[in-house]
Design a protein around this motif. Structure first.
Motif, short mmCIF file in Angstrom:
data_model
loop_
_atom_site.label_atom_id
_atom_site.label_comp_id
_atom_site.label_asym_id
_atom_site.label_seq_id
_atom_site.Cartn_x
_atom_site.Cartn_y
_atom_site.Cartn_z
N ARG A 496 -11.91 -22.73 -92.40
CA ARG A 496 -11.22 -21.55 -92.92
C ARG A 496 -9.77 -21.58 -92.46
O ARG A 496 -9.44 -22.21 -91.44
CB ARG A 496 -11.87 -20.27 -92.39
N TRP A 600 -10.05 -17.06 -90.33
CA TRP A 600 -9.69 -15.87 -91.09
C TRP A 600 -10.90 -15.41 -91.89
O TRP A 600 -11.37 -16.10 -92.79
CB TRP A 600 -8.51 -16.18 -92.01
N ASP A 602 -11.25 -13.21 -94.15
CA ASP A 602 -11.03 -13.00 -95.57
C ASP A 602 -10.54 -14.26 -96.28
O ASP A 602 -10.31 -14.23 -97.50
CB ASP A 602 -10.01 -11.87 -95.78
N THR A 604 -10.80 -18.07 -97.82
CA THR A 604 -11.85 -18.77 -98.56
C THR A 604 -12.37 -19.93 -97.72
O THR A 604 -11.60 -20.81 -97.34
CB THR A 604 -11.30 -19.31 -99.90
#
Length: 613
Positions: A496, A600, A602, A604
């Motif tokens: 990520r 992270w 949020d 992808t």
């Protein structure tokens, strides 16, 4: 006539022991089918990753092979791990094939010894059946590093004793050399190997007969033990451990040592010899220690006392068989752990750890044979005649067999390495999809994969997942400078984008000019002393360098021309962040984040879902 000849042939076959050997081979084959179902569900765990990583880091040299790892001189397993790293790294199929092959060889080696000692009589199926069924060995089969230490030893021990038996019967010195050779082979794999020769001497003194003509073998064995001791203690005292220091052997407190020895005997060795532990205490998702219920501990000890008393009452020198077993347990099972690991693990956890006694299953099987079965050609094996209830042991044997199956089945219900394999295979796919030379923040893998508290830097993703990266990536321990799109692994093994979790200092007016004079940015909250990562956004007319200070901690990093961000690592705390340019043009700073880099939430992930093994 044909029927009569068939009957005579069948009786001859039975008298000749062919039926016993065929039954024994069938038992070994059934055991392999039974346990292979468990083995094929296992995966690498904990120090398996460390050993494979070390193998990839080193050539096959003397220094690599002869390093003593926390009391273990194991050049054989180190060589296997070195090869494993070059045969697919985490090739669990190969590991399963090796495990089942070694397991079959160990069963055949014990069968050969039992047949040599007692003849091909039906009674040898009892100690053989004990070895094949006992849960004492089952947890070791789910740990690759333990498999390649203990199973070669369980092959070498009966093979060495076979050679020693042949030497005492024939006087041919080549058999003594073979016994020493098998012991030397075991020494390459397991720290308990020197005790094989002590078992050989005990076998001679107690059952085979000791004579002056055996002195050459005794001198050979003593020389081998002396040579091994010299090499072992030299390597023990000079090998550098993962803590970058050397071993300082010391004995624990007497009370601690006594508690460990008693726990290992009463909660591990005795219950598993009787079909226990019946319950397991999971450690993570892929391993378990014995969880013998307290009531069954005492019942097991009571049954053991009755079995020992009956054998001593009827079988000549049965007491010696149990004494040899107890001495082996004390010297080979208790003392090495007492010196090396009990201080770290404690007596309760160590005492329930079956891998410390798993290899003793072979010795227990031999002791059962010596305590109840006459040797081939032995005169006056009994102290008194057995009563009419001499087959009263059959219900006990059946109960032990059922308990063993129950305990093994309970252990087999563990998920084993499914989650760990999912993490590794997800990481493999993530690295395959990552851009070449992508910057990956090197963090510790989850404790379920490798415990950082035990394995330090070998628990880093670069050590665990780096060897299976299909193309180069750039690993970094800390973010420093204008790193573009850094990535890091999440707990499932997916890559990520990195996010700095902590405090944010916004710049409402766009960007704030910063020059050679310090500019102070007040933090929304006080930061305690610690190691922090600062992410500084900028829009610069020219490339420059920034000096970033937090309390007493300072870092100097580059900031490129145009729009971007740079990272600084500072060790400090306080209520304000101080930034200035260092030997470069002025800068214009935007949003500033200070905290700890994490995946992270949020962002992808890659891949979108973890791989299901």
């Amino acid at each position: 006539m044909a029927t009569s000849e068939t009957t005579v042939g069948a009786r001859h076959w039975l008298r000749g022991g062919d039926a016993v050997m065929a039954t024994a081979l069938a038992m070994i084959a059934v055991q392999l089918v039974w346990k292979s179902g468990l083995v094929r569900r296992t995966y690498f765990r904990q120090d398996d990753f460390t050993f494979i990583a070390r193998g990839l880091e080193h050539d096959l040299t003397w220094d690599y092979l002869m390093r003593v790892d926390y009391g273990h001189l194991v050049p054989g397993p180190f060589a296997i791990q070195w090869a494993m790293g070059r045969l697919g790294v985490y090739n669990d199929v190969l590991a399963h094939v090796v495990t089942v092959t070694l397991l079959g060889a160990a069963g055949l080696a014990l069968l050969r010894l039992l047949r040599l000692l007692f003849g091909a009589r039906p009674a040898i199926l009892v100690p053989l059946g004990f070895y094949l069924l006992t849960p004492m060995t089952i947890s070791s089969l789910s740990w690759w590093a333990v498999v390649i230490e203990t199973l070669p030893f369980q092959i070498a021990l009966p093979m060495a004793l076979c050679s020693h038996v042949l030497y005492t019967r024939t006087g041919r010195f080549r058999h003594a050399l073979a016994a020493a050779g098998w012991t030397l082979f075991a020494m390459a794999f397991f720290v308990k190997a020197p005790f094989i020769l002590l078992l050989a001497v005990a076998l001679s003194v107690g059952w085979l007969g000791w004579s002056r003509r055996q002195w050459p073998a005794l001198l050979l064995y003593a020389g081998l033990l002396a040579g091994y001791a010299a090499v072992f203690f030299r390597q023990l005292l000079t090998s550098v451990q993962l803590t970058n220091d050397t071993i300082q052997p010391s004995l624990p407190d007497a009370g601690l040592a006594a508690k460990f020895a008693w726990t290992l005997l009463s909660s591990s060795l005795v219950p598993t010899s009787l079909g226990g532990p019946w319950q397991w205490r999971p450690i993570g998702e892929d391993y378990a220690t014995a969880g013998t219920p307290p009531a069954l501990v005492w019942i097991g000890l009571g049954v053991a006392v009755v079995v020992l008393a009956v054998s001593v009452l009827f079988r000549r020198r049965a007491w010696l068989a149990w004494l040899v077993l107890l001495a082996y347990f004390a010297l080979a099972d208790v003392v090495p752990v007492m010196i090396g690991r009990i201080q770290q693990l404690g007596p309760d956890l160590s005492g329930a750890e079956l891998r410390y006694v798993s290899s003793t299953a072979t010795v227990v099987a031999i002791a059962i044979g010596l305590a109840f079965i006459p040797l081939a050609g032995e005169e006056r094996p009994w102290l008194r005649a057995w009563p009419r209830l001499r087959f009263a042991w059959l219900p006990l044997a059946a109960a032990i067999a059922l308990g063993s199956v129950w305990s093994v089945a309970a252990y087999a219900r563990l998920p084993f390495g499914a989650d760990v394999k999912s993490y590794v295979e997800t990481g493999r796919l993530a690295l395959k999809r990552a851009p070449e030379h992508a910057v990956v923040l090197d963090t510790h893998v989850p404790a379920k994969v490798v415990y950082p508290i035990f394995f330090y830097d070998y628990a880093l993703a670069s050590k665990v997942l780096g060897p299976i990266a299909p193309h180069p990536v750039t690993w970094t321990r800390r973010l420093s400078g204008p790193v573009r799109n850094p990535l890091t692994f999440d707990p499932q093994g997916r890559l990520r984008p990195v996010s700095i979790d902590g405090l944010t200092i916004p710049q409402p007016a766009g960007c704030k000019p910063v020059g050679a004079r310090e500019v102070r940015f007040r933090l929304p909250a006080r930061l305690p002393e610690g190691e922090w990562t600062v992410q500084v956004g900028y829009l610069n007319p020219a490339a420059t360098r920034l000096s970033v200070r937090l309390g007493a901690g300072r870092d100097e990093v580059a900031a490129e021309k145009g729009f971007g961000w740079t990272f600084a690592a500072v060790k400090g705390g306080g209520t304000e962040l101080v930034i200035r340019t260092a030997n470069g043009p002025d800068a214009c700073l935007g949003e500033i984040k200070i905290g700890i880099p994490r995946p992270w939430a949020d962002g992808t992930p890659s891949p979108l879902q973890p791989v299901t093994p």
